[in-house]
Motif scaffolding. Sequence first.
Motif, PDB file in Angstrom:
ATOM      1  N   ARG A   1      -8.703   6.600  -5.640  1.00 18.31           N
ATOM      2  CA  ARG A   1      -9.214   6.093  -4.360  1.00 18.31           C
ATOM      3  C   ARG A   1     -10.728   6.299  -4.256  1.00 18.31           C
ATOM      4  NH1 ARG A   1      -5.036   4.644  -1.242  1.00 18.31           N
ATOM      5  NH2 ARG A   1      -3.045   5.729  -1.518  1.00 18.31           N
TER       6      ARG A   1
ATOM      7  N   TYR B   1       0.647   7.465   1.436  1.00 17.61           N
ATOM      8  CA  TYR B   1      -0.755   7.526   0.998  1.00 17.61           C
ATOM      9  C   TYR B   1      -0.928   8.448  -0.206  1.00 17.61           C
ATOM     10  CZ  TYR B   1      -5.761   8.637   1.149  1.00 17.61           C
ATOM     11  OH  TYR B   1      -7.073   8.838   0.820  1.00 17.61           O
TER      12      TYR B   1
ATOM     13  N   GLY C   1      -5.210   4.648 -11.202  1.00 18.53           N
ATOM     14  CA  GLY C   1      -5.636   4.367  -9.828  1.00 18.53           C
ATOM     15  C   GLY C   1      -6.353   5.574  -9.252  1.00 18.53           C
TER      16      GLY C   1
ATOM     17  N   GLY D   1      -4.640   2.007   2.072  1.00 20.31           N
ATOM     18  CA  GLY D   1      -5.969   2.554   1.834  1.00 20.31           C
ATOM     19  C   GLY D   1      -7.027   1.472   2.008  1.00 20.31           C
TER      20      GLY D   1
ATOM     21  N   MET E   1      -7.566   1.252  -3.275  1.00 24.63           N
ATOM     22  CA  MET E   1      -7.656   2.099  -4.464  1.00 24.63           C
ATOM     23  C   MET E   1      -8.295   1.322  -5.616  1.00 24.63           C
ATOM     24  SD  MET E   1      -4.463   3.976  -6.411  1.00 24.63           S
ATOM     25  CE  MET E   1      -3.910   4.971  -5.057  1.00 24.63           C
ATOM     26  N   ASN E   2      -9.112   2.016  -6.430  1.00 21.60           N
ATOM     27  CA  ASN E   2      -9.678   1.421  -7.643  1.00 21.60           C
ATOM     28  C   ASN E   2      -8.647   1.467  -8.760  1.00 21.60           C
ATOM     29  OD1 ASN E   2     -12.551   1.131  -6.791  1.00 21.60           O
ATOM     30  ND2 ASN E   2     -12.412   3.374  -6.604  1.00 21.60           N
TER      31      ASN E   2
ATOM     32  N   ALA F   1       0.341   1.465  -3.907  1.00 21.26           N
ATOM     33  CA  ALA F   1      -0.969   2.097  -4.113  1.00 21.26           C
ATOM     34  C   ALA F   1      -2.099   1.156  -3.726  1.00 21.26           C
ATOM     35  CB  ALA F   1      -1.112   2.522  -5.569  1.00 21.26           C
TER      36      ALA F   1
END
Length: 345
Positions: free
Chosen positions: A271, A219, A269, A232, A236-237, A228
């Motif tokens: 989160r 994580y 990236g 999550g 993640m963005n 990634a």
Amino acid sequence: MTFDHLGKRFGAVEVLRDFNLQVQPGEFLVLLGESGSGKSTALRVFAGLETASAGRILIGERDVTNVLPKNRDIAMVFQSYALYPHKTVAENVAYPLDVRGLPKPQQHEQVLAVAKQVQLDGLLDRYPRQLSGGQRQRVALARAMVRRPSVFLMDEPLSNLDAKLRGHMRAELKHLQQQLGITTLYVTHDQVEAMTLAHRVALLDKGVLQQLDTPARIYNDPANLFVAGFIGAPPMNFLRGALSGGWLEGAGFRVPTPVTASLAEGVLGIRPEDCRIADGGALQGEIYAVELIGDHTLVTLHIGTHKLTVKGAKDFDQAVGRRVGVAFDPGAAFVFDGATGARVR
Ligand SMILES: Nc1ncnc2c1ncn2[C@@H]1O[C@H](COP(=O)(O)OP(=O)(O)OP(=O)(O)O)[C@@H](O)[C@H]1O
Ligand SMILES: [Mg+2]
């Protein structure tokens, strides 16, 4: 237990490629991956239910690649519990001992001991159809445990249960494994199961191991873009743009990054839980949707052509369409090579 340069193909289809994995004695290792990534195949090759196309399978120092399944000293628990419907719980659990020819009184004694451990002792005379899903799962588990194998293999053993029972059985499994200390290889596509149960997680994509690490490191320190994005929830963005001098510049934004490398195609990236709505944040966008989850909200924003999700306070109540800022600590962000997916450090 070890997968040593294991390969598996079905005709022209290569399912596992140079797969290497070593499970430590007493370890609970979770093999995680999407549907079709090759998890069950890896388990089945280990169990001897499929032959390896290349490489070796070891249990301790013993090469079992060409050993018959029944002589490998492993027990497998499947998603479909595969109980015998016409046998009672006691008979189901005793079955592996019966096959070994153990005298009945000893069978009975061992069945009772295992049944106590998984809280089945009141149900021994019932038939599988008279049990709930969770109870059936415990019978399957007891039948595996009674053999005292050197290795447990479990293929999505909880996926037939409803969400609440799954959570309950997850805790039971963890407790049991801690007590018994039996080396366990557990397959799932459920990241929550993987993160909560595992000592270490092996994340597989299309038959290739992407990262093997503790849940915390998977994580907190993903090896690549795939890891990634997989671990999550919500995911993640990712913001795509050009990377240079510690900044990522894309369509309608410019944000600080934790790296100094230059790349034409970079990905940042971050989160949702590491972002917050804040005036004067590094990013500006319009609120697209607000979802109340209970103890928090999920706020989705449009930032240029990107969508970004922020975990907000439970009382967040700003209107859709409103322009707001998003702030994050650059140290909490990750950078990847947009072309290869490799982590940039
Ligand atoms: N006997 C077989 N013959 C041909 N292809 C197979 C065979 N068994 C599996 N495959 C293929 O191998 C790939 C991996 O399958 P596998 O069952 O190992 O995936 P999985 O990760 O367990 O997926 P799931 O989460 O859906 O159970 C799939 O593309 C599947 O179609
Ligand atoms: Mg499977």
